[in-house]
Design a protein around this motif. Structure first.
Motif, PDB file in Angstrom:
ATOM      1  N   VAL A   1      11.546   7.261  -2.224  1.00 24.37           N
ATOM      2  CA  VAL A   1      11.263   7.643  -0.841  1.00 24.37           C
ATOM      3  C   VAL A   1      10.121   6.802  -0.286  1.00 24.37           C
ATOM      4  O   VAL A   1      10.158   6.354   0.881  1.00 24.37           O
ATOM      5  CB  VAL A   1      10.924   9.145  -0.763  1.00 24.37           C
ATOM      6  CG1 VAL A   1      10.460   9.521   0.639  1.00 24.37           C
ATOM      7  CG2 VAL A   1      12.150   9.978  -1.143  1.00 24.37           C
ATOM      8  N   LEU A   2       9.094   6.546  -1.110  1.00 28.64           N
ATOM      9  CA  LEU A   2       7.982   5.711  -0.661  1.00 28.64           C
ATOM     10  C   LEU A   2       8.433   4.279  -0.384  1.00 28.64           C
ATOM     11  O   LEU A   2       7.979   3.653   0.585  1.00 28.64           O
ATOM     12  CB  LEU A   2       6.875   5.706  -1.714  1.00 28.64           C
ATOM     13  CG  LEU A   2       6.103   7.014  -1.903  1.00 28.64           C
ATOM     14  CD1 LEU A   2       5.118   6.889  -3.062  1.00 28.64           C
ATOM     15  CD2 LEU A   2       5.373   7.411  -0.633  1.00 28.64           C
ATOM     16  N   VAL A   3       9.317   3.757  -1.227  1.00 27.59           N
ATOM     17  CA  VAL A   3       9.845   2.411  -0.996  1.00 27.59           C
ATOM     18  C   VAL A   3      10.604   2.363   0.330  1.00 27.59           C
ATOM     19  O   VAL A   3      10.440   1.427   1.127  1.00 27.59           O
ATOM     20  CB  VAL A   3      10.754   1.969  -2.160  1.00 27.59           C
ATOM     21  CG1 VAL A   3      11.488   0.685  -1.808  1.00 27.59           C
ATOM     22  CG2 VAL A   3       9.928   1.762  -3.421  1.00 27.59           C
ATOM     23  N   GLY A   4      11.423   3.374   0.588  1.00 28.90           N
ATOM     24  CA  GLY A   4      12.154   3.415   1.853  1.00 28.90           C
ATOM     25  C   GLY A   4      11.224   3.478   3.042  1.00 28.90           C
ATOM     26  O   GLY A   4      11.412   2.773   4.043  1.00 28.90           O
ATOM     27  N   GLY A   5      10.200   4.321   2.943  1.00 32.90           N
ATOM     28  CA  GLY A   5       9.238   4.400   4.035  1.00 32.90           C
ATOM     29  C   GLY A   5       8.464   3.106   4.210  1.00 32.90           C
ATOM     30  O   GLY A   5       8.207   2.671   5.334  1.00 32.90           O
TER      31      GLY A   5
ATOM     32  N   SER B   1      -4.532  -0.367   2.893  1.00 28.33           N
ATOM     33  CA  SER B   1      -4.952   1.026   2.976  1.00 28.33           C
ATOM     34  C   SER B   1      -4.155   1.787   4.031  1.00 28.33           C
ATOM     35  O   SER B   1      -3.844   2.972   3.851  1.00 28.33           O
ATOM     36  CB  SER B   1      -6.448   1.096   3.302  1.00 28.33           C
ATOM     37  OG  SER B   1      -7.210   0.389   2.345  1.00 28.33           O
ATOM     38  N   ALA B   2      -3.820   1.096   5.127  1.00 29.75           N
ATOM     39  CA  ALA B   2      -3.014   1.730   6.168  1.00 29.75           C
ATOM     40  C   ALA B   2      -1.644   2.115   5.628  1.00 29.75           C
ATOM     41  O   ALA B   2      -1.141   3.206   5.905  1.00 29.75           O
ATOM     42  CB  ALA B   2      -2.863   0.784   7.359  1.00 29.75           C
ATOM     43  N   GLY B   3      -1.039   1.220   4.851  1.00 31.84           N
ATOM     44  CA  GLY B   3       0.253   1.550   4.264  1.00 31.84           C
ATOM     45  C   GLY B   3       0.165   2.748   3.349  1.00 31.84           C
ATOM     46  O   GLY B   3       1.031   3.641   3.374  1.00 31.84           O
ATOM     47  N   GLY B   4      -0.896   2.814   2.513  1.00 32.18           N
ATOM     48  CA  GLY B   4      -1.045   3.934   1.597  1.00 32.18           C
ATOM     49  C   GLY B   4      -1.257   5.253   2.296  1.00 32.18           C
ATOM     50  O   GLY B   4      -0.855   6.311   1.788  1.00 32.18           O
ATOM     51  N   SER B   5      -1.873   5.229   3.454  1.00 32.39           N
ATOM     52  CA  SER B   5      -2.136   6.454   4.195  1.00 32.39           C
ATOM     53  C   SER B   5      -0.990   6.837   5.124  1.00 32.39           C
ATOM     54  O   SER B   5      -0.523   7.975   5.142  1.00 32.39           O
ATOM     55  CB  SER B   5      -3.423   6.293   5.006  1.00 32.39           C
ATOM     56  OG  SER B   5      -3.609   7.374   5.884  1.00 32.39           O
ATOM     57  N   GLN B   6      -0.509   5.849   5.902  1.00 31.45           N
ATOM     58  CA  GLN B   6       0.417   6.159   6.981  1.00 31.45           C
ATOM     59  C   GLN B   6       1.838   6.437   6.518  1.00 31.45           C
ATOM     60  O   GLN B   6       2.585   7.138   7.203  1.00 31.45           O
ATOM     61  CB  GLN B   6       0.423   5.014   7.991  1.00 31.45           C
ATOM     62  CG  GLN B   6      -0.932   4.718   8.598  1.00 31.45           C
ATOM     63  CD  GLN B   6      -1.459   5.871   9.433  1.00 31.45           C
ATOM     64  OE1 GLN B   6      -1.033   6.106  10.543  1.00 31.45           O
ATOM     65  NE2 GLN B   6      -2.395   6.616   8.869  1.00 31.45           N
ATOM     66  N   VAL B   7       2.249   5.913   5.367  1.00 30.35           N
ATOM     67  CA  VAL B   7       3.619   6.168   4.916  1.00 30.35           C
ATOM     68  C   VAL B   7       3.850   7.656   4.690  1.00 30.35           C
ATOM     69  O   VAL B   7       4.962   8.164   4.866  1.00 30.35           O
ATOM     70  CB  VAL B   7       3.930   5.366   3.636  1.00 30.35           C
ATOM     71  CG1 VAL B   7       3.199   5.930   2.427  1.00 30.35           C
ATOM     72  CG2 VAL B   7       5.429   5.329   3.365  1.00 30.35           C
TER      73      VAL B   7
ATOM     74  N   GLY C   1       0.804  -1.209   0.000  1.00 31.54           N
ATOM     75  CA  GLY C   1       0.000   0.000   0.000  1.00 31.54           C
ATOM     76  C   GLY C   1       0.838   1.260   0.000  1.00 31.54           C
ATOM     77  O   GLY C   1       0.508   2.243  -0.669  1.00 31.54           O
ATOM     78  N   ALA C   2       1.943   1.241   0.737  1.00 32.24           N
ATOM     79  CA  ALA C   2       2.817   2.415   0.792  1.00 32.24           C
ATOM     80  C   ALA C   2       3.376   2.751  -0.581  1.00 32.24           C
ATOM     81  O   ALA C   2       3.429   3.922  -0.984  1.00 32.24           O
ATOM     82  CB  ALA C   2       3.953   2.159   1.783  1.00 32.24           C
ATOM     83  N   VAL C   3       3.782   1.740  -1.322  1.00 34.63           N
ATOM     84  CA  VAL C   3       4.408   1.961  -2.627  1.00 34.63           C
ATOM     85  C   VAL C   3       3.386   2.372  -3.678  1.00 34.63           C
ATOM     86  O   VAL C   3       3.668   3.211  -4.541  1.00 34.63           O
ATOM     87  CB  VAL C   3       5.171   0.696  -3.066  1.00 34.63           C
ATOM     88  CG1 VAL C   3       5.715   0.847  -4.476  1.00 34.63           C
ATOM     89  CG2 VAL C   3       6.311   0.408  -2.097  1.00 34.63           C
ATOM     90  N   THR C   4       2.181   1.800  -3.619  1.00 39.45           N
ATOM     91  CA  THR C   4       1.207   2.024  -4.685  1.00 39.45           C
ATOM     92  C   THR C   4       0.204   3.138  -4.405  1.00 39.45           C
ATOM     93  O   THR C   4      -0.407   3.660  -5.339  1.00 39.45           O
ATOM     94  CB  THR C   4       0.413   0.728  -4.967  1.00 39.45           C
ATOM     95  OG1 THR C   4      -0.281   0.324  -3.781  1.00 39.45           O
ATOM     96  CG2 THR C   4       1.347  -0.390  -5.399  1.00 39.45           C
TER      97      THR C   4
END
Length: 391
Positions: free
Chosen positions: A281-285, A253-259, A58-61
């Motif tokens: 940067v998103l990948v690192g986070g 969804s948490a990854g997409g929001s919280q990163v 989710g963080a990456v996408t």
């Protein structure tokens, strides 16, 4: 690049990774699967492992929307310097770490948002009132909307007149309809290519709203039929699989929001240092959150699953459906939102529908609400005073 600036950026990046770890260990790592653990659908350690993987995806996408809001949408006329970014991240992560150690869910979104606004205003920035009103509306309405939807679902699922082989597939179809309209960065950007609905429209002979509605309806119907078949042949196992699927979607969804809370403050610095993209940067986070979920989330998962309500599979499904819907709305709007607030409110609503007051620890709820409100005020105050004095 100037060596001093490079050193400061490295410090900011390390603070961002620490913040990502804290988020993974706390809100994004604990809350999505807490209802499933409470319902004995999955073990705590396995839940932490799965939520880490989906949170990273989710963080990456989906992480760009909230990251951009945190990085440049909260304060006008001023850009945070590197030292200000470090201050924001350390304050936010420090308050979150206190929450993890005490077992109470401090709201990450509140601490980071308060810190960014506090530092920005102390450095001469101007308030962005339209964004503040939008954020305040989402924060204030989340407990009532999420808890209300969870209460309604939990009130219907146990009824003899509403068989679960029909009610649960309807809920699954609703979630599928929303998911078909969610934008993913790997599918492209923009309304023409960023969602499953948009891709499906290209394969249909009709266009416009008719094609969009057709693709959404097909997705909802297909998922609903599969879930109906699964629950009909094995009710207990089917409910467990639906619960785990919902937990995975909430973790995504948490990854997409919280990163965005971890890496958003870094975005204004990318032009100064060069050589780094937003995706990197998103990948690192995401990796930082992944490690946090695997190493630090079990404690918070256990706290949420056991202390807030006595959860069963039906009540847990009732809690996760509104959690997913609100989370995706926040990503769409680019609003930093607390997953502790989302999921805890839904757990309380679903618990109240079935068990009344006996199913909910009122004292812990009051302490948690106080921690949510206090975290924003405290982070804003500390950030403003520190920035005005030191920067």
């Amino acid at each position: 690049m100037d060596p001093a600036l490079a050193a400061l950026f490295v410090g900011a990046a390390l603070a961002s990774l620490f913040m990502a770890w804290v988020i993974g260990a706390g809100s994004s790592g604990a809350t999505p699967f807490a209802p499933a653990v409470g319902a004995n659908a999955i073990a705590t350690m396995r839940a932490a492992f799965v939520v880490g993987l989906f949170g990273f995806a989710g963080a990456v996408t989906q992480g760009g929307s909230v990251s951009e809001a945190i990085g440049g949408g909260l304060v006008g006329g001023a850009s945070l310097p590197v030292a200000g970014v470090i201050l924001v991240l350390l304050l936010g992560a420090g308050l979150m770490a206190v929450g993890i150690q005490t077992g109470y869910p401090i709201a990450t979104a509140f601490t980071v948002t308060g810190a960014v606004i506090g530092v920005g205003l102390a450095l001469g920035g101007t308030p962005v009132w339209p964004k503040y009103r939008q954020i305040a509306a989402v924060w204030a309405l989340t407990p009532f909307v999420g808890g209300g939807i969870a209460f309604a679902i939990a009130s219907v699922l146990p009824r003899p007149g509403v068989p679960e082989r029909y009610s649960v597939p309807v809920l699954a179809g609703l979630v599928a309809a929303v998911l078909a309209n969610v934008e993913f960065s790997f599918l492209g950007r923009g309304a023409s290519s960023g969602s499953v609905r948009s891709l499906g429209r290209q394969a249909l002979p009709v266009g416009g709203p008719t094609a969009a509605a057709a693709v959404t309806g097909i997705a909802a119907l297909a998922v609903g039929v599969v879930v109906w078949w699964d629950v009909r042949r094995d009710e207990r196992g089917g409910l467990r699989r639906v619960l785990l699927a919902l937990g995975s979607l909430v973790a995504f969804s948490a990854g997409g929001s919280q990163v965005g809370l971890a890496v958003g403050p870094l975005l204004p610095l990318l032009d100064e240092v060069g050589g780094l993209s937003v995706f990197a940067v998103l990948v690192g986070g995401g990796l930082g959150m992944l490690v946090g979920s695997w190493t630090g989330a079990p404690r918070m998962i256990k706290s949420l699953a056991q202390d807030y309500s006595s959860l069963g599979p039906r009540r847990s499904i009732s809690a996760l459906v509104p959690s997913f819907l609100i989370a995706q709305l926040a990503v769409l709007l680019g609003v930093p939102v607390s997953f502790n607030e989302i999921v805890v409110s839904a757990i309380i609503g679903s618990g109240a529908a079935v068990g009344g007051r006996a199913a909910v620890d009122a004292r812990k709820i009051l302490v948690t609400v106080g921690a949510w409100a206090g975290s924003f005020v405290l982070s804003f105050t500390l950030a403003y005073v520190a920035a005005a004095s030191l920067l």
